[in-house]
Design a protein around this motif. Structure first.
Motif, short mmCIF file in Angstrom:
data_model
loop_
_atom_site.label_atom_id
_atom_site.label_comp_id
_atom_site.label_asym_id
_atom_site.label_seq_id
_atom_site.Cartn_x
_atom_site.Cartn_y
_atom_site.Cartn_z
N ASP A 15 -45.42 -22.53 21.68
CA ASP A 15 -46.80 -22.85 22.04
C ASP A 15 -47.19 -24.02 21.15
OD1 ASP A 15 -49.49 -23.13 22.49
OD2 ASP A 15 -50.00 -21.07 21.96
N THR A 16 -47.32 -25.18 21.75
CA THR A 16 -47.58 -26.37 20.95
C THR A 16 -49.00 -26.88 21.14
OG1 THR A 16 -46.65 -27.77 22.67
CG2 THR A 16 -45.16 -27.07 20.92
N THR A 17 -49.94 -25.96 21.32
CA THR A 17 -51.33 -26.39 21.43
C THR A 17 -51.82 -26.96 20.10
OG1 THR A 17 -52.00 -24.10 21.02
CG2 THR A 17 -51.96 -24.83 23.31
N VAL A 19 -51.15 -29.48 16.98
CA VAL A 19 -50.43 -30.74 16.79
C VAL A 19 -49.20 -30.55 15.90
CG1 VAL A 19 -50.60 -33.08 15.87
CG2 VAL A 19 -52.48 -32.13 17.20
N PHE A 22 -46.47 -28.96 17.89
CA PHE A 22 -45.92 -29.94 18.82
C PHE A 22 -44.94 -30.85 18.11
CE2 PHE A 22 -45.82 -34.07 20.81
CZ PHE A 22 -45.65 -33.78 22.15
N ASN A 23 -45.34 -31.38 16.96
CA ASN A 23 -44.48 -32.28 16.20
C ASN A 23 -43.20 -31.57 15.74
OD1 ASN A 23 -46.24 -34.43 16.51
ND2 ASN A 23 -47.32 -34.00 14.61
N TYR A 26 -40.86 -31.23 18.72
CA TYR A 26 -40.25 -32.53 19.04
C TYR A 26 -39.15 -32.87 18.04
CZ TYR A 26 -39.72 -37.33 20.51
OH TYR A 26 -39.19 -38.51 20.98
N ALA A 38 -42.45 -31.34 27.93
CA ALA A 38 -43.75 -30.77 27.59
C ALA A 38 -44.57 -30.62 28.86
CB ALA A 38 -44.48 -31.66 26.60
N GLU A 40 -48.50 -30.04 29.97
CA GLU A 40 -49.86 -30.09 29.43
C GLU A 40 -50.87 -29.79 30.53
OE1 GLU A 40 -50.60 -33.49 26.46
OE2 GLU A 40 -49.26 -34.31 27.98
#
Length: 79
Positions: A15-17, A19, A22-23, A26, A38, A40
């Motif tokens: 769950d990359t809500t 930041v 997400f990083n 990646y 991803a 969104e």
């Protein structure tokens, strides 16, 4: 990561809500030389992005992979 069209177990989908999450996801894709995908939600629309740069130079996505990702996203949206 499992090859498409095999579904990915929920525990492997981050769950990359956030930041930072997400990083981190990646960075993991880059370290493993894998395409980063991803999904969104932007208002009432969904966007799917596939970043082949994470996989390294010369990596491309074949049509069958594109088709599998598209089919998975359509199922996601309908559910």
């Amino acid at each position: 990561m499992q090859p498409l069209p095999t579904s990915c177990p929920p525990g492997l989908v981050p769950d990359t809500t956030d930041v930072d999450a997400f990083n981190a996801a990646y960075r993991r894709a880059k370290q493993q030389h894998q395409v980063f995908v991803a999904v969104e939600e932007q208002g009432q629309r969904w966007t799917v992005k596939a970043d082949t740069l994470a996989a390294g130079p010369g990596h491309t996505i074949v049509d069958s992979t594109y088709d599998a990702i598209r089919a998975a996203v359509i199922r996601l949206i309908r559910s």
